[in-house]
Design a protein around this motif. Structure first.
Motif, PDB file in Angstrom:
ATOM      1  N   TYR A 164       1.204  -3.151  -3.129  1.00 33.06           N
ATOM      2  CA  TYR A 164      -0.349  -2.162  -2.458  1.00 33.06           C
ATOM      3  C   TYR A 164       0.052  -2.037  -1.179  1.00 33.06           C
ATOM      4  CZ  TYR A 164      -2.371  -2.791  -7.288  1.00 33.06           C
ATOM      5  OH  TYR A 164      -2.855  -2.295  -8.024  1.00 33.06           O
ATOM      6  N   MET A 165      -0.134  -1.675   0.218  1.00 35.92           N
ATOM      7  CA  MET A 165      -0.714  -1.457   1.233  1.00 35.92           C
ATOM      8  C   MET A 165      -1.801  -0.975   0.922  1.00 35.92           C
ATOM      9  SD  MET A 165       3.437  -1.041   2.421  1.00 35.92           S
ATOM     10  CE  MET A 165       2.619  -2.290   4.347  1.00 35.92           C
ATOM     11  N   TRP A 166      -3.367  -2.118   1.240  1.00 34.84           N
ATOM     12  CA  TRP A 166      -4.458  -0.654   1.398  1.00 34.84           C
ATOM     13  C   TRP A 166      -5.149  -1.507   2.523  1.00 34.84           C
ATOM     14  CZ3 TRP A 166      -7.271  -0.131  -4.261  1.00 34.84           C
ATOM     15  CH2 TRP A 166      -6.908   0.450  -5.195  1.00 34.84           C
ATOM     16  N   TRP A 178      -2.227   2.903   9.445  1.00 27.83           N
ATOM     17  CA  TRP A 178      -1.662   4.082   8.408  1.00 27.83           C
ATOM     18  C   TRP A 178      -3.118   3.854   8.140  1.00 27.83           C
ATOM     19  CZ3 TRP A 178       0.693   7.801   9.419  1.00 27.83           C
ATOM     20  CH2 TRP A 178       1.701   9.035   8.280  1.00 27.83           C
ATOM     21  N   HIS A 179      -2.647   4.589   6.480  1.00 28.16           N
ATOM     22  CA  HIS A 179      -4.115   5.250   5.759  1.00 28.16           C
ATOM     23  C   HIS A 179      -2.910   4.323   4.646  1.00 28.16           C
ATOM     24  CE1 HIS A 179      -0.873   7.927   3.966  1.00 28.16           C
ATOM     25  NE2 HIS A 179      -0.897   8.483   5.161  1.00 28.16           N
ATOM     26  N   SER A 201       2.921  13.271   5.597  1.00 28.24           N
ATOM     27  CA  SER A 201       2.158  13.782   5.093  1.00 28.24           C
ATOM     28  C   SER A 201       0.926  12.554   3.765  1.00 28.24           C
ATOM     29  CB  SER A 201       1.780  14.954   4.427  1.00 28.24           C
ATOM     30  OG  SER A 201       2.484  15.138   2.857  1.00 28.24           O
ATOM     31  N   HIS A 202       0.153  12.874   3.313  1.00 30.44           N
ATOM     32  CA  HIS A 202      -1.124  12.666   2.435  1.00 30.44           C
ATOM     33  C   HIS A 202      -0.780  12.930   1.195  1.00 30.44           C
ATOM     34  CE1 HIS A 202      -3.735  10.757   5.141  1.00 30.44           C
ATOM     35  NE2 HIS A 202      -3.958  11.360   6.146  1.00 30.44           N
ATOM     36  N   PRO A 220       0.285   7.556  -1.058  1.00 32.34           N
ATOM     37  CA  PRO A 220      -1.468   7.671  -0.365  1.00 32.34           C
ATOM     38  C   PRO A 220      -2.884   7.567  -1.450  1.00 32.34           C
ATOM     39  CG  PRO A 220      -0.338   9.311   0.781  1.00 32.34           C
ATOM     40  CD  PRO A 220       0.775   9.354  -0.521  1.00 32.34           C
ATOM     41  N   VAL A 221      -3.186   6.683  -1.001  1.00 31.10           N
ATOM     42  CA  VAL A 221      -4.639   6.695  -2.452  1.00 31.10           C
ATOM     43  C   VAL A 221      -5.495   7.009  -1.785  1.00 31.10           C
ATOM     44  CG1 VAL A 221      -4.033   4.643  -3.265  1.00 31.10           C
ATOM     45  CG2 VAL A 221      -5.224   3.859  -1.194  1.00 31.10           C
TER      46      VAL A 221
END
Length: 231
Positions: A164-166, A178-179, A201-202, A220-221
């Protein structure tokens, strides 16, 4: 005409020298103090990488002058850390990104590995960190990782794993904030296998080290899932 040619050549020489000087200046580690942060802040930032139900029960490790050290032992198999530039830069490609991020002291990349990634990916990041702390260049880190993998000194990647990278507070080198996204470790994947999407991009894409055992996919989330770090 000849004078103009000389002027053009001189201009190219000056630009080349300036670029070389800038490259040399970039390829230098800042003082170690610039990579450090207060322990409580680092713990909070590491925990912001994943949903609370996961990070509250995860092992937390913090960055020190001798590598990552455990400050909290979890019970769910996950491990959360805050990567620095020398930890999480691409090993091989993109080369420009690898070079920039390796020496960047501002990178703060909270990440929380699942159990499979703890076994197969975390030792790779720890090796990168060790080599960086020893002052190795980006090229020497790449050579060191490749040699260690060939000798079996870090685990072979034979399975897919993820992290996870939230975090809403992640700073990823030149990309800055970053998103939220998932990191998926996909050995030997090429970007075409995910649809040739732009890594910026997403959409799902292979961003680092395509075609190697260290290939990294990003998914991406929803930005609403981003978690703020709360010390």
């Amino acid at each position: 005409m000849r004078m103009k040619m000389y002027q053009c050549l001189l201009f190219l020489v000056i630009v080349t020298l300036e670029a070389a000087g800038l490259k040399a200046q970039e390829e230098k580690y800042p003082p170690l103090s610039e990579y450090m942060m207060p322990q409580a802040d680092e713990i909070a930032l590491a925990k912001s990488a994943a949903p609370q139900a996961i990070s509250d029960h995860a092992t937390i490790r913090i960055f020190t002058s001798s590598g990552y050290q455990t400050v909290h032992e979890g019970d769910n198999g996950f491990v959360c850390i805050v990567m620095r530039g020398l930890t999480g830069a691409p090993t091989f490609t993109p080369v420009q990104v690898r070079t920039f991020i390796t020496y960047d002291a501002k990178t703060r990349a909270p990440i929380c590995f699942n159990a499979a990634a703890v076994r197969t990916v975390l030792p790779y990041y720890e090796l990168r960190t060790k080599l960086g702390l020893e002052g190795k260049t980006a090229e020497q880190i790449a050579e060191g990782v490749e040699a260690a993998y060939a000798k079996g000194e870090i685990p072979k990647r034979t399975e897919v794993s993820f992290a996870y990278m939230w975090s809403a507070d992640q700073v990823l080198g030149p990309a800055a904030h970053w998103h939220p996204h998932m990191m998926v470790y996909l050995p030997y994947y090429e970007n075409a296998m995910l649809g040739n999407n732009d890594p910026g991009s997403h959409l799902p894409a292979i961003g680092d080290d395509a075609g190697t055992p260290f290939a990294v996919g990003t998914i991406p989330v929803d930005d609403k899932l981003a978690r703020k770090a709360r010390p």
